[in-house]
Design a protein around this motif. Structure first.
Motif, PDB file in Angstrom:
ATOM      1  N   ASN A  52       0.828  -1.210   0.000  1.00  0.00           N
ATOM      2  CA  ASN A  52       0.000   0.000   0.000  1.00  0.00           C
ATOM      3  C   ASN A  52       0.860   1.256   0.000  1.00  0.00           C
ATOM      4  O   ASN A  52       0.606   2.212  -0.745  1.00  0.00           O
ATOM      5  N   GLY A  53       1.889   1.259   0.862  1.00  0.00           N
ATOM      6  CA  GLY A  53       2.761   2.426   0.945  1.00  0.00           C
ATOM      7  C   GLY A  53       3.575   2.645  -0.311  1.00  0.00           C
ATOM      8  O   GLY A  53       3.716   3.773  -0.788  1.00  0.00           O
TER       9      GLY A  53
ATOM     10  N   THR B 120       2.853   1.698  -3.349  1.00  0.00           N
ATOM     11  CA  THR B 120       1.979   2.150  -4.439  1.00  0.00           C
ATOM     12  C   THR B 120       1.750   3.656  -4.367  1.00  0.00           C
ATOM     13  O   THR B 120       1.751   4.356  -5.390  1.00  0.00           O
ATOM     14  N   LYS B 121       1.597   4.172  -3.168  1.00  0.00           N
ATOM     15  CA  LYS B 121       1.312   5.596  -2.993  1.00  0.00           C
ATOM     16  C   LYS B 121       2.513   6.493  -3.311  1.00  0.00           C
ATOM     17  O   LYS B 121       2.342   7.686  -3.560  1.00  0.00           O
ATOM     18  N   VAL B 122       3.727   5.909  -3.286  1.00  0.00           N
ATOM     19  CA  VAL B 122       4.908   6.707  -3.652  1.00  0.00           C
ATOM     20  C   VAL B 122       5.393   6.358  -5.049  1.00  0.00           C
ATOM     21  O   VAL B 122       6.486   6.758  -5.455  1.00  0.00           O
TER      22      VAL B 122
ATOM     23  N   THR C 218       5.105   0.632  -8.357  1.00  0.00           N
ATOM     24  CA  THR C 218       4.190  -0.400  -8.820  1.00  0.00           C
ATOM     25  C   THR C 218       4.916  -1.279  -9.832  1.00  0.00           C
ATOM     26  O   THR C 218       5.936  -0.882 -10.399  1.00  0.00           O
TER      27      THR C 218
ATOM     28  N   THR D 206      12.854   8.349  -4.761  1.00  0.00           N
ATOM     29  CA  THR D 206      11.687   9.195  -5.032  1.00  0.00           C
ATOM     30  C   THR D 206      11.943  10.661  -4.746  1.00  0.00           C
ATOM     31  O   THR D 206      11.240  11.532  -5.262  1.00  0.00           O
TER      32      THR D 206
ATOM     33  N   THR E  24       6.824  12.093   2.197  1.00  0.00           N
ATOM     34  CA  THR E  24       5.760  11.213   1.703  1.00  0.00           C
ATOM     35  C   THR E  24       6.068   9.761   2.014  1.00  0.00           C
ATOM     36  O   THR E  24       5.204   9.012   2.476  1.00  0.00           O
TER      37      THR E  24
ATOM     38  N   GLN F 176       3.919   7.215   4.590  1.00  0.00           N
ATOM     39  CA  GLN F 176       3.248   6.042   4.049  1.00  0.00           C
ATOM     40  C   GLN F 176       3.742   4.735   4.672  1.00  0.00           C
ATOM     41  O   GLN F 176       2.994   3.767   4.771  1.00  0.00           O
TER      42      GLN F 176
END
Length: 218
Positions: A105-106, A108-110, A113, A186, A191, A195
């Motif tokens: 989940n974390g 994917t948000k940064v 994928t 990143t 962020t 996350q």
């Protein structure tokens, strides 16, 4: 009773107790697990059951530089362990599933994928990590079973256990090192930390647990 059903039932009982019982009951259960599982399964060793429960292990074979040269695409997160000693880590599978879900989940948000993060390692020990088309320069080196990535722009490096299986590369590290790596790639430290800040809490009580990032060679 079917031996496989008995095995599954016993493992499920182990998980339930390790999650909810107090430390004393948990220790008793762990110490008894090896003998009980062996008797229940007949032809399964404790090591076999441990491997099933704990999943991926850290790589123990020296990785050659030549085998790492090329382009690697990120595929999925994972969890790795130092040992397959099920007698001391029966609850690890329960924790690892939570860690993997949190990581996925974390990540994917940064922007992490499958297929969207590409790491290129060149023969001259330079390379890049590209995230959604934006590249970060790296230097790399191999130290036994470890791969070290250095980011010249921010003067930071991360050393990770490298496990190579065919065309799949697993890089495993402690949760704080994972945050350092993701921050460097990143360039979104705030962020990333927000996350994945729960990872340290989830893993602090499981000795020998590492975060893993899996890559597939293109």
């Amino acid at each position: 009773m079917n031996k496989n059903l008995l095995k599954l039932g016993f493992v499920a009982l182990c998980f339930m107790f390790c999650s909810n019982a107090n430390a004393q009951l948990s220790d008793i259960l762990k110490n008894a697990a090896g003998t009980a599982v062996s008797k229940a399964t007949g032809n399964s060793t404790v090591g076999d059951v441990a491997s099933d429960l704990l999943g991926n292990l850290l790589g123990t074979s020296k990785v050659s530089e030549k085998s790492l040269v090329g382009t690697w695409a990120y595929s999925q997160p994972g969890v790795a362990f130092e040992s397959e000693n099920v007698l001391t880590s029966l609850g690890s599978s329960v924790v690892s599933s939570k860690v993997e879900t949190t990581m996925k989940n974390g990540l994917t948000k940064v922007g992490f994928t499958s297929g969207k993060v590409v790491m290129t390692l060149k023969e001259d020990k330079t390379g890049t990590v590209a995230l959604n088309g934006k590249s970060v320069d790296i230097n790399w080196d191999v130290e036994g079973t470890n791969l070290k990535l250095t980011f010249p722009l921010i003067n930071q490096g991360v050393t990770m256990n490298a496990k190579l299986s065919g065309n799949e590369l697993q890089l495993a590290m402690k949760s704080d090192k994972l945050l350092t790596l993701l921050n460097a790639i990143t360039q979104k430290a705030g962020t990333v930390n927000s996350q994945l800040s729960t990872l340290n809490t989830l893993t602090k009580n499981v000795k020998g647990m590492y975060m893993g990032l899996k890559f597939t060679k293109k």
